[in-house]
Design a protein around this motif. Structure first.
Motif, short mmCIF file in Angstrom:
data_model
loop_
_atom_site.label_atom_id
_atom_site.label_comp_id
_atom_site.label_asym_id
_atom_site.label_seq_id
_atom_site.Cartn_x
_atom_site.Cartn_y
_atom_site.Cartn_z
N THR A 154 13.07 12.81 10.11
CA THR A 154 12.29 12.82 8.87
C THR A 154 11.47 14.10 8.77
N ARG A 155 10.84 14.49 9.87
CA ARG A 155 10.05 15.73 9.87
C ARG A 155 10.93 16.93 9.55
N ARG A 156 12.11 16.95 10.13
CA ARG A 156 13.03 18.06 9.87
C ARG A 156 13.43 18.10 8.40
N ARG A 213 1.20 14.33 10.17
CA ARG A 213 2.03 13.15 9.96
C ARG A 213 2.60 12.64 11.28
N VAL A 214 2.58 11.34 11.46
CA VAL A 214 3.24 10.70 12.60
C VAL A 214 4.54 10.11 12.07
N ILE A 215 5.62 10.86 12.19
CA ILE A 215 6.92 10.48 11.62
C ILE A 215 8.02 10.83 12.61
N GLY A 253 11.59 10.21 26.18
CA GLY A 253 11.70 9.43 24.96
C GLY A 253 10.45 9.54 24.11
N GLN A 254 10.49 9.00 22.92
CA GLN A 254 9.36 9.09 22.00
C GLN A 254 8.15 8.30 22.50
N ARG A 255 8.39 7.37 23.41
CA ARG A 255 7.28 6.60 23.98
C ARG A 255 6.72 7.25 25.24
N GLY A 256 7.23 8.46 25.56
CA GLY A 256 6.72 9.19 26.71
C GLY A 256 7.40 8.85 28.02
N LYS A 257 8.37 7.95 28.02
CA LYS A 257 9.05 7.55 29.24
C LYS A 257 10.20 8.49 29.54
N ARG A 258 10.38 8.83 30.82
CA ARG A 258 11.49 9.67 31.24
C ARG A 258 12.77 8.84 31.27
N MET A 304 0.84 -1.19 0.00
CA MET A 304 0.00 0.00 0.00
C MET A 304 0.87 1.24 0.00
N GLY A 305 0.51 2.27 -0.72
CA GLY A 305 1.30 3.48 -0.81
C GLY A 305 1.15 4.34 0.41
N SER A 306 1.81 5.54 0.38
CA SER A 306 1.78 6.45 1.51
C SER A 306 0.36 6.85 1.83
N ASP A 307 0.02 6.79 3.15
CA ASP A 307 -1.30 7.15 3.64
C ASP A 307 -2.40 6.35 2.95
N GLY A 308 -2.12 5.09 2.60
CA GLY A 308 -3.12 4.26 1.94
C GLY A 308 -3.45 4.77 0.56
N ALA A 309 -2.45 5.34 -0.11
CA ALA A 309 -2.68 6.03 -1.37
C ALA A 309 -3.27 5.12 -2.44
#
Length: 367
Positions: free
Chosen positions: A49-51, A43-45, A246-251, A1-6
């Motif tokens: 990548t966002r930068r 976007r959840v990236i 961290g990205q998972r919310g853990k300190r 499947m393409g980006s965002d279910g394209a």
């Protein structure tokens, strides 16, 4: 499947057109610059990548097509856009440009899904790759030049030079070096410094390495000189504890080698800060080009690590893993031409297979 279910949604759009589902033309009267901002915010990236996406949109896409309405964009607009970016000498490799065009296509596909436009004018727009992405051997410093850079750089960054040249780390990875990284005979690379780490309000000073998710890491063997440089750094500069989310919310907590010890300078130096000191060191060491600019960049030290390892017979798949490349193909494209040539061995092996008697006769010929 393409980006965002394209792909799935593209089929749905085609079915809607066949069923005479009507689009409201007014929904396409949105400037691309507005849509790009809204799309990117959803976007959840990963942060790196966002930068990269933000930089491409800001520096290339918006100046060229940002004022255009979604409904007024055609395929030729994106074909010309990609061609102009490539011809501008903006420093983007063809592979990088094509990756960004995939991002642009996903952005426009989202507009199709949202029923703002009927078709995606950016779908499939690519630049043909004209040749391998090989590193220029002139961009690789000699061992003596690496030492010169280390001698002239600000003392707090001397170890960074040797972490890069001795273990192939990216600048942001070397700056995230902590007590947790050091192991017996190797280093474990798990984090890199966030591009926003210099801001006092930054809660995620460290993010996973490129092409990795939180929890993944890579191990790289260390030569004795790297361990000696680490010991020398620790002899005058103790690690500083840094707590982050961290990205998972853990300190999480790391005892970081390169955290500043003076108040008012943010939490962590970034790759940009290090790049400034690196170029300054090159100029002080006399490593400059004809225009008086620094001859090397921090990336040159990764090239040094890879070239030395390959030149002395280290398998390229091992070097690829240590560099943290997504695939060995990337390593081959960049450094494959530096692998020692085996022409003589190839001739000998084939001759042995096909005409061994002739080979023996040649070896026994009178001298």
């Amino acid at each position: 499947m393409g980006s965002d279910g394209a792909d799935a949604f593209a089929d749905k759009v085609e079915n809607d057109k066949k069923s005479d589902v009507r689009f409201d033309p007014a929904r396409g009267l949105v400037p691309l610059r507005v849509w790009a901002r809204e799309w990117l915010e959803r976007r959840v990236i990963g942060e790196s990548t966002r930068r990269n996406y933000e930089g491409f949109i800001r520096n290339h896409l918006l100046p060229s097509l940002g004022r255009r309405m979604l409904a007024g964009l055609a395929r030729r607009d994106f074909e010309e856009f990609a061609k102009d970016v490539h011809a501008s000498g903006a420093g983007l490799a063809v592979s990088t440009l094509n990756d960004r065009m995939v991002m642009v296509a996903a952005m426009l596909e989202a507009a199709v899904i949202d029923k703002r436009i009927l078709d995606n004018p950016a779908r499939g727009v690519r630049m043909s790759r004209v040749g391998p992405l090989e590193v220029d051997e002139d961009e690789i410093p000699t061992p003596g030049e690496v030492d010169l850079i280390a001698q002239h750089i600000a003392p707090q960054y001397r170890l960074t030079v040797y972490l890069q040249s001795g273990t192939g780390q990216r600048p942001s990875e070397a700056l995230a070096f902590s007590s947790e990284c050091r192991r017996a005979g190797f280093v474990r690379i798990r984090w890199q410094v966030s591009a926003k780490a210099h801001r006092a309000d930054c809660r995620t000073a460290f993010v996973p390495c490129k092409n990795r998710v939180e929890g993944e890491y890579r191990d790289v063997p260390t030569a004795p000189f790297v361990d000696q440089e680490i010991d020398a750094h620790l002899s005058w500069c103790a690690p500083v504890p840094v707590v982050f989310t961290g990205q998972r919310g853990k300190r999480l907590r790391l005892e970081v080698f390169f955290a500043p010890r003076q108040c008012g300078k943010g939490t962590m130096p970034t790759a940009s800060t290090y790049g400034y000191h690196f170029k300054k060191a090159c100029r002080l060491a006399g490593l400059i080009d004809v225009d008086g600019k620094a001859k090397y960049t921090p990336r040159s030290l990764r090239h040094f690590f890879a070239s030395i390892a390959l030149a002395h017979g280290v398998p390229i798949h091992e070097v690829s893993r240590w560099l943290g490349h997504r695939s060995v193909k990337t390593t081959i494209d960049i450094y494959g031409h530096l692998v020692p040539r085996a022409w003589h061995r190839c001739r000998e092996v084939l001759q042995n297979a096909m005409r061994p008697a002739l080979l023996d006769a040649a070896v026994q010929s009178p001298e």
